[in-house]
Design a protein around this motif. Structure first.
Motif, short mmCIF file in Angstrom:
data_model
loop_
_atom_site.label_atom_id
_atom_site.label_comp_id
_atom_site.label_asym_id
_atom_site.label_seq_id
_atom_site.Cartn_x
_atom_site.Cartn_y
_atom_site.Cartn_z
N LEU A 195 -29.24 -2.79 59.29
CA LEU A 195 -28.98 -4.22 59.45
C LEU A 195 -30.04 -5.06 58.76
O LEU A 195 -29.74 -6.08 58.12
CB LEU A 195 -28.91 -4.58 60.93
N ARG A 196 -31.31 -4.66 58.91
CA ARG A 196 -32.39 -5.42 58.27
C ARG A 196 -32.29 -5.34 56.76
O ARG A 196 -32.56 -6.32 56.06
CB ARG A 196 -33.75 -4.90 58.73
N ALA A 197 -31.89 -4.19 56.24
CA ALA A 197 -31.85 -4.01 54.80
C ALA A 197 -30.59 -4.61 54.17
O ALA A 197 -30.61 -5.04 53.02
CB ALA A 197 -31.94 -2.52 54.45
N ARG A 198 -29.48 -4.62 54.94
CA ARG A 198 -28.20 -5.03 54.38
C ARG A 198 -27.72 -6.39 54.88
O ARG A 198 -26.54 -6.69 54.78
CB ARG A 198 -27.14 -3.97 54.74
N TRP A 199 -28.64 -7.19 55.41
CA TRP A 199 -28.18 -8.44 56.00
C TRP A 199 -27.56 -9.38 54.97
O TRP A 199 -26.66 -10.15 55.27
CB TRP A 199 -29.34 -9.14 56.72
N THR A 200 -28.03 -9.29 53.70
CA THR A 200 -27.46 -10.16 52.68
C THR A 200 -26.01 -9.79 52.38
O THR A 200 -25.18 -10.67 52.12
CB THR A 200 -28.28 -10.07 51.39
N SER A 201 -25.69 -8.48 52.43
CA SER A 201 -24.32 -8.07 52.16
C SER A 201 -23.38 -8.43 53.30
O SER A 201 -22.17 -8.53 53.10
CB SER A 201 -24.26 -6.56 51.91
N LEU A 202 -23.92 -8.60 54.51
CA LEU A 202 -23.10 -8.97 55.67
C LEU A 202 -23.08 -10.48 55.90
O LEU A 202 -22.42 -10.93 56.84
CB LEU A 202 -23.62 -8.27 56.92
N LEU A 203 -23.79 -11.23 55.05
CA LEU A 203 -23.87 -12.67 55.27
C LEU A 203 -22.51 -13.34 55.11
O LEU A 203 -22.15 -14.25 55.86
CB LEU A 203 -24.88 -13.29 54.30
N GLY A 204 -21.73 -12.88 54.12
CA GLY A 204 -20.41 -13.47 53.91
C GLY A 204 -19.50 -13.27 55.11
O GLY A 204 -18.80 -14.20 55.55
N TYR A 246 -12.69 -20.80 53.22
CA TYR A 246 -12.85 -19.36 53.36
C TYR A 246 -12.89 -18.66 52.00
O TYR A 246 -13.63 -17.69 51.80
CB TYR A 246 -11.69 -18.79 54.19
N THR A 247 -12.07 -19.13 51.09
CA THR A 247 -12.06 -18.53 49.76
C THR A 247 -13.42 -18.69 49.09
O THR A 247 -13.94 -17.75 48.46
CB THR A 247 -10.97 -19.18 48.90
N GLY A 248 -14.01 -19.87 49.21
CA GLY A 248 -15.33 -20.08 48.63
C GLY A 248 -16.37 -19.15 49.23
O GLY A 248 -17.23 -18.60 48.52
N ILE A 249 -16.32 -18.95 50.55
CA ILE A 249 -17.26 -18.03 51.20
C ILE A 249 -17.08 -16.62 50.67
O ILE A 249 -18.05 -15.91 50.35
CB ILE A 249 -17.06 -18.07 52.72
N SER A 250 -15.83 -16.19 50.57
CA SER A 250 -15.56 -14.84 50.09
C SER A 250 -16.02 -14.64 48.65
O SER A 250 -16.63 -13.62 48.31
CB SER A 250 -14.06 -14.54 50.21
N LEU A 251 -15.74 -15.63 47.80
CA LEU A 251 -16.15 -15.51 46.40
C LEU A 251 -17.67 -15.46 46.28
O LEU A 251 -18.22 -14.63 45.53
CB LEU A 251 -15.60 -16.68 45.60
N ALA A 252 -18.36 -16.35 46.97
CA ALA A 252 -19.81 -16.39 46.86
C ALA A 252 -20.44 -15.09 47.34
O ALA A 252 -21.31 -14.50 46.66
CB ALA A 252 -20.35 -17.57 47.65
N SER A 253 -20.02 -14.61 48.51
CA SER A 253 -20.62 -13.38 49.04
C SER A 253 -20.30 -12.18 48.18
O SER A 253 -21.16 -11.32 47.93
CB SER A 253 -20.14 -13.15 50.48
N THR A 254 -19.06 -12.09 47.70
CA THR A 254 -18.67 -10.94 46.88
C THR A 254 -19.45 -10.90 45.57
O THR A 254 -19.98 -9.84 45.17
CB THR A 254 -17.16 -10.99 46.59
N LEU A 255 -19.55 -12.02 44.88
CA LEU A 255 -20.22 -12.03 43.58
C LEU A 255 -21.73 -11.86 43.72
O LEU A 255 -22.36 -11.22 42.87
CB LEU A 255 -19.89 -13.32 42.85
N LEU A 256 -22.32 -12.41 44.77
CA LEU A 256 -23.75 -12.19 44.98
C LEU A 256 -24.04 -10.73 45.27
O LEU A 256 -25.02 -10.16 44.77
CB LEU A 256 -24.25 -13.09 46.11
N MET A 257 -23.20 -10.11 46.09
CA MET A 257 -23.38 -8.67 46.36
C MET A 257 -23.16 -7.84 45.10
O MET A 257 -23.91 -6.90 44.82
CB MET A 257 -22.40 -8.22 47.46
N ALA A 258 -22.13 -8.18 44.33
CA ALA A 258 -21.82 -7.40 43.13
C ALA A 258 -22.93 -7.50 42.09
O ALA A 258 -23.32 -6.50 41.48
CB ALA A 258 -20.50 -7.86 42.54
N THR A 259 -23.47 -8.69 41.92
CA THR A 259 -24.52 -8.86 40.92
C THR A 259 -25.80 -8.15 41.32
O THR A 259 -26.55 -7.65 40.47
CB THR A 259 -24.79 -10.36 40.70
N SER A 260 -26.05 -8.07 42.64
CA SER A 260 -27.29 -7.45 43.11
C SER A 260 -27.35 -5.95 42.80
O SER A 260 -28.44 -5.38 42.76
CB SER A 260 -27.44 -7.67 44.61
#
Length: 749
Positions: free
Chosen positions: A7-16, A630-644
């Motif tokens: 959870l501490r390491a993956r919190w950014t991926s679960l933010l969306g 909701y679409t904006g949240i999904s797009l932002a979280s998905t692309l931030l995770m993918a780029t990382s």
């Protein structure tokens, strides 16, 4: 320990997922608070007869027995014309004490006498109202009741859309998290973790996110509920006195009248917050369930040798689910067209039914995205690289395209269906009318044809209704018009008659439409008139079903208490077919004689048959706003995770000579291609839904045309593209390493 460390390491991926669940719970809580406020509306003091202890009112409902199965039950419907207080009853009430009449109206009278004595005199002839029940005869009571029904309908529909989109976004987020963590799960399997332990870890993360997000969402809903109520009042959907704070203070106890928290635990444990909290947990758990099963099936060897090109992105289970949903959506559409095309014109149908096809398309997105992306041609080397990257990384492309698909399809299907139905109703009304002038008002005075210069025909009519028991198990109300002269009605209108002749209408007959159980010319049908009187009338003409606005027609003798509220006037025509009368003089004479508002037929149709009601449009736009959020949240979280996780890939581009700007251009281009693919798929779903609706209108013999809300669709696509590009470029700025220099430099001494 592994669970907490993950959870501490993956919190950014679960933010969306956290933000999506928080917003979903907040919306659910605010809407549940609104429903609680509408169901526990404050008791308002009587106005019309405030100073009188007892009110006697005429009967305003029709109650008839119907058979449902082996049992007989009673069904009630509100009368179109409430019965007045009988003159003989009025004389008897005057013997008990002072009686007050509200002008000439005899729908209700105030009585200054003991309630028990009044009830003994009245019996079953009328209603006896005391206390707060006296407010039932106030003019605003019926309007407030209709407004609360509209509030409940809006909040229920908005809650359903919010739940649908939040489950979809949460499930997509966890599915993409699993796709990005395949190597991690493979290492866990190599270390001895069983598939069940991997599943439990992912579900534990989902529940942790769900608990925290649900608590935050409840706080958000407590703050947003009163604001939502104020917005509904300003929009004209809710009555002026509607406020969430008051309803929550009495029912839930967690809000003050101003909408602030009272700090009592009872409020937080009320049903609106309980519903929202457990819905958030259910959404988190259900969204992660399918992803956890997929994570448990990851084998160590498969994860460690995973290639950059996505393969096997569509498991058979998802193919089956998507195929079944697609078959159900198309099958339901075809079945409705074959059995009851008019059902497609109902708001509940065109709001709910498209979601099946949208869900099917979203489930099949990884299968549909690749051919759509390959069909896109982009110029230059950067364009080629963008297209090939989007095609190779189909999981990432589908994860971006799917929420865009949902947003575009909802915008096109919901608003497009509403505008198409409204335009069809307006076109049908325009085709039926043959008049040039229309006078309207609550109580129009009698007018003769000779009193309007240049008038060829004049048809006064009144709004009424008829009730009929169909199949012995249902009481159906049909709006009707009570006409004075059937021949004048035929001269001023083009009714869609499929059998019989409306000119044969008399006091012992009726004109019906195809929706009636009995609709053959010559048949007799037992009905209840608008004031509740029973009648047995002969069918003289049958109208086409149309959009549902082709009601019944009776004579004024069968609607004695209905005041004339419309006069249609057809003017004389000259030899060339143009109007041979002075329209201005005719309109002035009609207004002077009738005492109503006189407009041309086109102006009257535009005022009474708008393309879409303002409240309906506003409600749909609010639903689309929720979906777009909701679409904006999904797009932002998905692309931030993918780029990382693309550091190695992007470093290779820099080593190949690409500048930092070119890298950002490639990433932004991939995001735009994914948005374009989702938009095209969303438009395809919209085309299917609107084509089905247009086909239904054609089967109903209604002027069929498709209204596509290009403006709203364009805004949805633009917002999605802006969010996607911003998130993708932001991820590159944050996570792209600088390419190492290949030049040889002399070491510094």
């Amino acid at each position: 320990m592994i669970f907490l460390a993950s959870l501490r390491a993956r919190w950014t991926s679960l933010l969306g997922a956290f933000v999506a669940v928080t917003l979903g719970v907040g919306l659910t809580a605010s809407m549940a608070l609104g429903l609680d406020a509408s169901l526990s509306a404050p008791e308002r003091a009587p106005v019309r007869f405030a100073g009188w202890p007892v009110v006697v009112a005429g009967q305003d409902t029709l109650t008839v027995p119907v058979r449902r199965g082996p049992d007989v039950t009673y069904v009630s419907k509100p009368l179109a014309h409430p019965q007045p207080v009988d003159i003989e009853l009025l004389r008897e009430l005057r013997r008990l004490g002072p009686v007050r009449l509200d002008g000439d109206e005899r729908d209700a009278v105030g009585v200054d006498a003991p309630a028990r004595a009044v009830r003994e005199v009245v019996g079953e002839r009328a209603r006896v109202l005391t206390g707060d029940d006296r407010r039932q005869v106030d003019p605003g009571t019926a309007r407030d009741a209709e407004s609360l029904v509209a509030v409940n309908s809006f909040l229920g529909t908005a809650g359903g859309v919010a739940a649908f989109v939040s489950v979809f976004v949460t499930a997509s987020t966890f599915a993409f998290v699993v796709a990005l963590r395949r190597r991690e799960f493979g290492l866990l399997r190599m270390a001895g973790a069983t598939p069940g332990q991997v599943r439990r870890q992912l579900l534990g993360e989902a529940l942790a996110v769900g608990v925290v997000a649900s608590v935050a969402g409840c706080v958000l809903g407590a703050w947003g509920g009163p604001l939502q109520a104020e917005a509904l009042v300003r929009a004209g959907i809710a009555p002026d006195w509607f406020a969430v704070g008051e309803g929550a203070e009495r029912g839930a106890g967690g809000l003050t009248a101003a909408g602030g928290l009272t700090g009592t635990w009872a409020g937080w444990f009320s049903w609106p917050f309980q519903l929202a909290f457990w819905t958030g947990l259910l959404v988190s758990f259900s969204g992660a369930w399918a992803a956890s099963r997929r994570a448990g099936r990851v084998s160590p060897v498969e994860a460690l040798r995973d290639a950059s090109v996505d393969s096997g992105v569509m498991p058979w289970s998802r193919r089956i689910v998507g195929g079944v949903l697609l078959a159900c959506g198309l099958g339901l559409l075809v079945r409705t067209l074959g059995t009851d095309p008019s059902a497609l014109l109902k708001r509940k149908t065109y709001t709910v039914q498209p979601m099946i096809l949208i869900t099917a398309a979203a489930a099949l997105a990884p299968l549909l995205v690749r051919p759509v992306v390959r069909a896109i041609r982009l110029p230059g080397a950067v364009g080629l690289l963008v297209r090939e990257n989007a095609t190779a990384s189909v999981r990432r492309t589908a994860a971006v395209a799917a929420p865009v698909l949902v947003s575009v399809a909802l915008a096109g299907s919901l608003l497009g269906s509403a505008q198409t139905v409204s335009a069809a109703k307006a076109a049908e009304a325009e085709r039926v009318s043959r008049s040039q002038l229309v006078a309207s008002g609550d109580r129009l005075k009698p007018v003769q044809v000779s009193e309007v210069p240049g008038a060829a025909a004049l048809s006064p009519s009144a709004s009424t209704a008829v009730f009929v028991r169909e199949e012995g198990s249902a009481l159906v109300r049909t709006d009707a018009r009570a006409v004075v002269d059937p021949a004048a009605l035929a001269a001023t209108s083009r009714l869609p008659v499929i059998a019989g002749d409306v000119r044969d209408l008399d006091d012992r007959s009726i004109v019906v439409n195809e929706e009636w159980e009995r609709h053959r010319v010559g048949e007799r049908v037992a009905v209840r008139l608008g004031d509740g009187r029973p009648a047995r009338l002969r069918i003289v003409a049958v109208l086409a079903r149309g959009t549902g606005d082709n009601g019944a027609y009776v004579t004024r003798a069968n609607a004695r208490s209905a005041p004339v509220d419309r006069i249609d006037v057809r003017l004389k025509t000259g030899r060339t077919g143009t109007t041979g009368a002075d329209r201005g003089a005719a309109a002035a004479a009609l207004a002077a004689r009738s005492g109503g508002e006189v407009r041309t037929a086109a102006e009257w149709l535009a005022a009474t048959h708008p393309h879409t009601k303002a409240q309906t449009r506003l409600g749909l736009l609010m639903l689309l706003g929720i979906s777009l959020l909701y679409t904006g949240i999904s797009l932002a979280s998905t692309l931030l995770m993918a780029t990382s996780v693309r550091r190695t890939e992007l470093r290779s581009l820099r080593l190949a000579g690409a500048t930092h700007g070119q890298v950002r251009l490639v990433v932004a281009g991939e995001a735009l291609v994914a948005v374009a693919a989702g938009s095209l798929l969303g438009l395809a779903v919209t085309a299917i839904n609107l084509t089905g609706l247009s086909t239904g209108l054609a089967l109903l013999s209604v002027p069929a045309g498709v209204a596509v809300p290009w403006g709203e669709v364009g805004v949805s696509v633009g917002v999605c593209a802006g969010v996607a590009v911003s998130a993708a470029v932001a991820g590159v700025r944050k996570g792209t390493p600088t390419a190492p220099s290949l030049s040889c430099r002399r070491p510094r001494r």
